[in-house]
Write a protein that holds these residues in place. Structure first.
Motif, mmCIF file in Angstrom:
data_model
loop_
_atom_site.group_PDB
_atom_site.id
_atom_site.type_symbol
_atom_site.label_atom_id
_atom_site.label_comp_id
_atom_site.label_asym_id
_atom_site.label_seq_id
_atom_site.Cartn_x
_atom_site.Cartn_y
_atom_site.Cartn_z
ATOM 1 N N SER A 78 0.808 -1.212 0.000
ATOM 2 C CA SER A 78 0.000 0.000 0.000
ATOM 3 C C SER A 78 0.845 1.267 0.000
ATOM 4 O O SER A 78 1.935 1.315 0.574
ATOM 5 C CB SER A 78 -0.914 0.016 1.230
ATOM 6 N N ARG A 79 0.304 2.309 -0.612
ATOM 7 C CA ARG A 79 0.919 3.641 -0.539
ATOM 8 C C ARG A 79 0.686 4.299 0.815
ATOM 9 O O ARG A 79 1.380 5.249 1.180
ATOM 10 C CB ARG A 79 0.328 4.562 -1.611
ATOM 11 N N PHE A 80 -0.306 3.835 1.544
ATOM 12 C CA PHE A 80 -0.609 4.413 2.847
ATOM 13 C C PHE A 80 0.432 3.952 3.863
ATOM 14 O O PHE A 80 0.633 2.748 4.061
ATOM 15 C CB PHE A 80 -2.010 3.995 3.300
ATOM 16 N N ASP A 81 1.088 4.905 4.503
ATOM 17 C CA ASP A 81 2.223 4.562 5.364
ATOM 18 C C ASP A 81 1.833 4.377 6.829
ATOM 19 O O ASP A 81 2.699 4.236 7.696
ATOM 20 C CB ASP A 81 3.325 5.610 5.233
ATOM 21 N N GLY A 82 0.519 4.342 7.113
ATOM 22 C CA GLY A 82 0.088 4.175 8.491
ATOM 23 C C GLY A 82 -0.193 2.742 8.884
ATOM 24 O O GLY A 82 -0.676 2.488 9.994
ATOM 25 N N ILE A 83 0.113 1.796 8.013
ATOM 26 C CA ILE A 83 -0.139 0.390 8.303
ATOM 27 C C ILE A 83 0.989 -0.161 9.174
ATOM 28 O O ILE A 83 2.160 -0.081 8.814
ATOM 29 C CB ILE A 83 -0.261 -0.416 6.992
ATOM 30 N N THR A 84 0.650 -0.724 10.316
ATOM 31 C CA THR A 84 1.662 -1.286 11.223
ATOM 32 C C THR A 84 1.831 -2.791 11.019
ATOM 33 O O THR A 84 2.863 -3.352 11.368
ATOM 34 C CB THR A 84 1.279 -1.033 12.686
ATOM 35 N N HIS A 85 0.800 -3.435 10.478
ATOM 36 C CA HIS A 85 0.827 -4.880 10.272
ATOM 37 C C HIS A 85 0.423 -5.175 8.823
ATOM 38 O O HIS A 85 -0.750 -5.423 8.525
ATOM 39 C CB HIS A 85 -0.130 -5.591 11.246
ATOM 40 N N PRO A 86 1.389 -5.136 7.880
ATOM 41 C CA PRO A 86 1.067 -5.405 6.480
ATOM 42 C C PRO A 86 0.716 -6.870 6.257
ATOM 43 O O PRO A 86 1.336 -7.768 6.843
ATOM 44 C CB PRO A 86 2.349 -5.024 5.734
ATOM 45 N N VAL A 87 -0.292 -7.100 5.425
ATOM 46 C CA VAL A 87 -0.764 -8.460 5.177
ATOM 47 C C VAL A 87 -0.968 -8.689 3.691
ATOM 48 O O VAL A 87 -1.057 -7.749 2.902
ATOM 49 C CB VAL A 87 -2.082 -8.738 5.939
ATOM 50 N N HIS A 88 -1.041 -9.966 3.319
ATOM 51 C CA HIS A 88 -1.280 -10.337 1.929
ATOM 52 C C HIS A 88 -2.148 -11.582 1.910
ATOM 53 O O HIS A 88 -2.439 -12.181 2.955
ATOM 54 C CB HIS A 88 0.043 -10.572 1.187
ATOM 55 N N GLU A 89 -2.569 -11.980 0.708
ATOM 56 C CA GLU A 89 -3.431 -13.148 0.581
ATOM 57 C C GLU A 89 -2.772 -14.370 1.208
ATOM 58 O O GLU A 89 -1.578 -14.603 1.049
ATOM 59 C CB GLU A 89 -3.739 -13.419 -0.892
#
Length: 253
Positions: A78-89
């Motif tokens: 994501s372009r949004f930099d506020g994600i603390t826990h990145p996830v994927h499929e």
């Protein structure tokens, strides 16, 4: 367990899942309504879920986190930099405070980073799937977007579709233009008109209904293909071509 809608902007819904003690907030584009809801119901914020980077889905995150500390789950690309826990499929998001597990489904098309969160029977699908419609194709390609919709369409028929906008009435007008003889569309139009007359929301929808009324889930149905071909004024040889024609038609409807 409760699922509530907080209206935002002109037609957004921010979804809140709570067990009367803890809550999860999905796509908070604005903070004030969320903060008021949490305070009014005396809830503890356990997590924020983000489906994609657009500001009307992420704009309230920082102000919410200024008052409530919690993890923010969202797409890893994501372009949004506020994600603390990145996830994927393939990932599962565990929210222990509510005893909930969400499967992460990648569904690019509206944006390239778009994901959905599924915890049976709830599908939080952002701007990928709407009732009787789908999101605009800002970043993806037709084949990619159709594959995303096919993935969501394969979920159980009783799935409750929690999309992020009150677009149902307008989407049904387009669906009726595509399939003027579809009685399920006519029946749902009448129900939606009554709801909107009283300023009531038309969501969540159910996947079983969407498979009957949503042209973007019906690209393999002959009546939809014929309508798309007539609008395009040339033969359409694949469901992807039908989807692309429908999306271009809807963009200018």
């Amino acid at each position: 367990m409760n699922v509530s809608a907080i209206p935002a902007f002109d037609d957004n819904y921010i979804w809140v899942i709570d067990n009367q003690h803890d809550c999860i907030v999905v796509d908070p584009g604005q903070a004030p309504g969320v903060l008021e809801f949490i305070a009014q119901h005396q809830l503890r914020l356990a997590a924020i879920l983000i489906t994609h980077h657009h500001g009307d889905h992420t704009g309230g995150v920082r102000d919410i986190l200024a008052q409530h500390e919690c993890p923010v789950y969202g797409p890893e690309n994501s372009r949004f930099d506020g994600i603390t826990h990145p996830v994927h499929e393939g990932n599962t998001v565990h929210i222990d405070a509510l005893a909930l597990e969400f499967a992460v489904l990648e569904c690019p098309g509206h944006t390239l980073d778009h994901i959905a969160f599924y915890a049976q029977p709830w599908l939080f699908c952002g701007d990928t799937l709407f009732s009787a419609g789908c999101g605009r194709m800002f970043e993806g390609q037709p084949a990619q977007f159709l594959a995303s919709l096919d993935k969501l369409a394969a979920l159980p028929a009783e799935t409750e579709v929690y999309c992020a906008h009150e677009y149902t009435a307008a989407n049904l007008s387009f669906a009726n233009a595509v399939e003027p003889d579809n009685q399920a569309i006519h029946q749902h139009q009448a129900w939606v008109a009554r709801k909107r007359q009283h300023d009531q929301m038309t969501l969540p929808s159910r996947l079983a209904l969407e498979l009957e009324i949503n042209p973007f889930l019906r690209t393999r149905v002959n009546s939809v293909k014929q309508a798309a071909q007539a609008h395009a004024e040339h033969a359409l040889t694949s469901p992807t071509d039908v989807f692309a024609s429908l999306r271009a038609w809807k963009d200018n409807f």
